[in-house]
Design an enzyme around this catalytic site. Structure first.
Site, PDB file in Angstrom:
ATOM      1  N   ASN A 113       0.799  -1.226   0.000  1.00 24.45           N
ATOM      2  CA  ASN A 113       0.000   0.000   0.000  1.00 24.45           C
ATOM      3  C   ASN A 113       0.834   1.280   0.000  1.00 24.45           C
ATOM      4  O   ASN A 113       0.475   2.271  -0.642  1.00 24.45           O
ATOM      5  CB  ASN A 113      -0.993  -0.004   1.166  1.00 24.45           C
ATOM      6  CG  ASN A 113      -0.343  -0.181   2.506  1.00 24.45           C
ATOM      7  OD1 ASN A 113       0.787  -0.671   2.605  1.00 24.45           O
ATOM      8  ND2 ASN A 113      -1.035   0.211   3.560  1.00 24.45           N
ATOM      9  N   GLY A 192       2.200  -5.453   8.051  1.00 27.14           N
ATOM     10  CA  GLY A 192       1.148  -6.216   7.385  1.00 27.14           C
ATOM     11  C   GLY A 192       0.059  -6.585   8.366  1.00 27.14           C
ATOM     12  O   GLY A 192      -0.133  -5.925   9.396  1.00 27.14           O
ATOM     13  N   SER A 193      -0.649  -7.642   8.062  1.00 29.06           N
ATOM     14  CA  SER A 193      -1.788  -8.038   8.881  1.00 29.06           C
ATOM     15  C   SER A 193      -1.338  -8.686  10.186  1.00 29.06           C
ATOM     16  O   SER A 193      -0.229  -9.228  10.290  1.00 29.06           O
ATOM     17  CB  SER A 193      -2.671  -9.027   8.112  1.00 29.06           C
ATOM     18  OG  SER A 193      -2.019 -10.284   7.974  1.00 29.06           O
ATOM     19  N   THR A 194      -2.218  -8.646  11.177  1.00 24.33           N
ATOM     20  CA  THR A 194      -1.936  -9.288  12.455  1.00 24.33           C
ATOM     21  C   THR A 194      -1.783 -10.796  12.294  1.00 24.33           C
ATOM     22  O   THR A 194      -0.915 -11.416  12.917  1.00 24.33           O
ATOM     23  CB  THR A 194      -3.057  -8.968  13.457  1.00 24.33           C
ATOM     24  OG1 THR A 194      -3.075  -7.553  13.699  1.00 24.33           O
ATOM     25  CG2 THR A 194      -2.836  -9.683  14.780  1.00 24.33           C
ATOM     26  N   VAL A 196      -0.630 -12.545   9.709  1.00 19.85           N
ATOM     27  CA  VAL A 196       0.680 -12.880   9.170  1.00 19.85           C
ATOM     28  C   VAL A 196       1.780 -12.488  10.154  1.00 19.85           C
ATOM     29  O   VAL A 196       2.794 -13.192  10.282  1.00 19.85           O
ATOM     30  CB  VAL A 196       0.891 -12.201   7.800  1.00 19.85           C
ATOM     31  CG1 VAL A 196       2.306 -12.465   7.279  1.00 19.85           C
ATOM     32  CG2 VAL A 196      -0.135 -12.706   6.798  1.00 19.85           C
ATOM     33  N   GLY A 197       1.582 -11.401  10.887  1.00 21.41           N
ATOM     34  CA  GLY A 197       2.563 -10.997  11.892  1.00 21.41           C
ATOM     35  C   GLY A 197       2.800 -12.079  12.931  1.00 21.41           C
ATOM     36  O   GLY A 197       3.933 -12.291  13.383  1.00 21.41           O
ATOM     37  N   GLU A 214       4.546  -4.007  12.774  1.00 26.04           N
ATOM     38  CA  GLU A 214       3.551  -2.942  12.607  1.00 26.04           C
ATOM     39  C   GLU A 214       2.382  -3.583  11.895  1.00 26.04           C
ATOM     40  O   GLU A 214       2.426  -3.819  10.692  1.00 26.04           O
ATOM     41  CB  GLU A 214       4.151  -1.776  11.809  1.00 26.04           C
ATOM     42  CG  GLU A 214       3.307  -0.518  11.837  1.00 26.04           C
ATOM     43  CD  GLU A 214       2.534  -0.315  10.553  1.00 26.04           C
ATOM     44  OE1 GLU A 214       1.284  -0.458  10.611  1.00 26.04           O
ATOM     45  OE2 GLU A 214       3.137  -0.017   9.514  1.00 26.04           O
ATOM     46  N   CYS A 248      -2.996   1.429   7.110  1.00 28.70           N
ATOM     47  CA  CYS A 248      -3.141   0.826   8.437  1.00 28.70           C
ATOM     48  C   CYS A 248      -3.657   1.837   9.461  1.00 28.70           C
ATOM     49  O   CYS A 248      -4.326   1.464  10.418  1.00 28.70           O
ATOM     50  CB  CYS A 248      -1.815   0.232   8.900  1.00 28.70           C
ATOM     51  SG  CYS A 248      -0.461   1.430   8.968  1.00 28.70           S
ATOM     52  N   GLU A 423       9.033   2.458  15.044  1.00 24.87           N
ATOM     53  CA  GLU A 423       9.663   2.951  13.829  1.00 24.87           C
ATOM     54  C   GLU A 423       9.579   4.469  13.816  1.00 24.87           C
ATOM     55  O   GLU A 423       8.577   5.038  14.244  1.00 24.87           O
ATOM     56  CB  GLU A 423       8.983   2.371  12.584  1.00 24.87           C
ATOM     57  CG  GLU A 423       9.112   0.858  12.485  1.00 24.87           C
ATOM     58  CD  GLU A 423       8.519   0.302  11.197  1.00 24.87           C
ATOM     59  OE1 GLU A 423       7.530   0.870  10.714  1.00 24.87           O
ATOM     60  OE2 GLU A 423       9.039  -0.698  10.694  1.00 24.87           O
TER      61      GLU A 423
END
Length: 447
Positions: A113, A192-194, A196-197, A214, A248, A423
């Site tokens: 994105n 990315g998504s939770t 996949v995190g 993040e 996000c 970050e």
């Protein structure tokens, strides 16, 4: 590329690290500044790549580049602000000191994105610290990453300092897992998504690697009846419809106090109706497509669910007729509630639900009723309420009469299932790429 390419990339990064870690902070800063200059000089070409890869309007592509180069600029300064400590301990005749050193080879797994911003936010901090990095871009946006790597080489960064592993969607899981589990990789940063995190965290746990995450947002946006409604609307428009809602930190749930609910809904509908949908390279486009076909399916599912659960679609609600591509109308849903998918899930779509609330205690409970905690926003002119909301809202970043506040000098990161680690910002972002060594020295004949 696939898993068989991972070892060569990591070995290249490790060889480069052994020399780059010895480069002085001043030289690292100068390299970052040269890279920053080249990115700015090539803004037109980079913007067009962003438009064609992500679908966002050209004006938003320019804005992403301006935002992104804030990181190269900022971290060029941070390179020379890395310091240790010296202290006098309780035991006599001793001194205790700490030194900071780069952690080693790092991996960045970045989304589609905001491909330039996500890379420069992570990579600039790593380079300032003295680390090398392997970037695995999203399969949807490899060209932005490759262009940045080309300019980094032109700026003087040596081979292996900034590595890129492109791949397709089918190979992404296995390649990412191989990177996370490689013994020479010391740090992984993921946006990315939770879901996949959590997988990334499991992969990294085998080697006890340092991880920065993040993750998802589902961010609430609160408007109280004493707010400046024009100010709130300006912030919401920029926050929600940017990149068709695919951010996000976008406003995902809109809570409006009862006394102004209908008025603000009308204001929002009128302003949103003025958005011009089209290809990102057309000069009058203010809302582009979603980036992937899955985005269209999700937007449609969100609207269908809202209708089924009693939502009132006052604007949009369907794919844009007459345009080829992944275009979806900006959609506003009144009478939204907590049982709807648009409230329970992070949307990543140009769909917004409006929830009515009565008082502060109620809306704080509603806003915090999520597993995520990336950002929250509120608008009020009550100073006491402002302080209460700052402390009571469960999010890592709070916008107080402010929409998007992300900047290189501002610490970025969430709490709860929105991840951990920081970050950008002073000290903390570079610290994610450093180790701390403690030295204890006995000094003879001294106190």
């Amino acid at each position: 590329m696939a898993t068989e390419d991972v070892n060569e990339a990591v070995l290249s990064a490790e060889r480069a690290f052994q020399s780059y870690r010895k480069v002085t902070p001043r030289t690292r800063a100068q390299l970052l500044m040269k890279w920053d200059t080249l990115i700015r000089d090539n803004k037109e070409d980079l913007a067009r790549i962003l438009v064609h890869e992500t679908g966002k309007p050209l004006a938003e592509a320019y804005a992403e580049i301006d935002y992104s180069t804030g990181f190269t600029w900022w971290f060029s300064g941070e390179a020379e602000r890395i310091n240790g400590t010296v202290s006098t301990p309780s035991a006599p005749g001793r001194r205790v000191f700490t030194v900071k050193q780069p952690i080693g080879v790092c991996v960045a797994l970045v989304p589609w994105n905001f491909p330039m911003a996500m890379i420069l936010r992570k990579l600039s901090a790593a380079l300032a610290a003295g680390c090398t990095m392997i970037v695995k871009p999203s399969p949807e946006t490899p060209l932005t990453t490759l262009a940045l790597a080309y300019l980094a080489e032109k700026a003087g960064f040596g081979k292996g300092i900034f590595n890129v592993l492109t791949t397709d969607l089918a190979n992404t899981p296995s390649l990412s897992e191989a990177l996370c589990k490689h013994p020479l990789v010391k740090k992984v940063t993921f946006t990315g998504s939770t879901r996949v995190g959590k997988l990334i965290t499991r992969h990294c746990s085998e080697g006890l690697k340092k991880v920065t995450l993040e993750l998802g947002g589902n961010c609430p946006f609160l408007i109280f009846d004493d707010a400046d409604l024009e100010q709130a609307l300006d912030a919401l428009m920029a926050l929600k419809w940017r990149h068709a809602g695919q951010a996000c930190i976008t406003a995902n749930r809109l809570y409006v106090q009862d006394g102004i609910y209908d008025k603000f809904a009308s204001m929002l509908k009128e302003r949103t109706s003025s958005l011009k949908i089209g290809h990102g390279m057309k000069p009058d486009t203010t809302l582009g497509p979603v980036t992937t076909p899955n985005g269209l399916d999700k937007a449609t599912a969100l609207v269908d669910d809202a209708k089924k659960r009693g939502g009132d679609i006052i604007l949009g609600g369907k794919r844009v007729a007459g345009l080829s591509g992944y275009f979806f109308e900006p959609t506003i849903v009144k009478n939204a509630h907590a049982e709807m998918l648009i409230i329970r899930e992070e949307n990543f779509a140009p769909v917004l639900g409006l929830i009515r609330f009565q008082d502060e205690d109620e809306v704080v409970q509603l806003a915090n009723d999520t597993s995520m905690g990336l950002a929250s926003y509120f608008f009020t002119k009550n100073v006491d309420r402002t302080w209460r909301l700052l402390e009571n809202l469960e999010a890592g970043m709070i916008g107080m009469n402010t929409g998007n506040s992300s900047a290189a000098e501002s610490v970025f990161g969430g709490i709860k299932e929105s991840g951990y680690g920081k970050e950008s910002g002073k000290d903390v972002a570079v610290a994610e790429y450093l180790i701390t060594k403690t030295g204890t020295m006995t000094v003879t004949g001294h106190f």
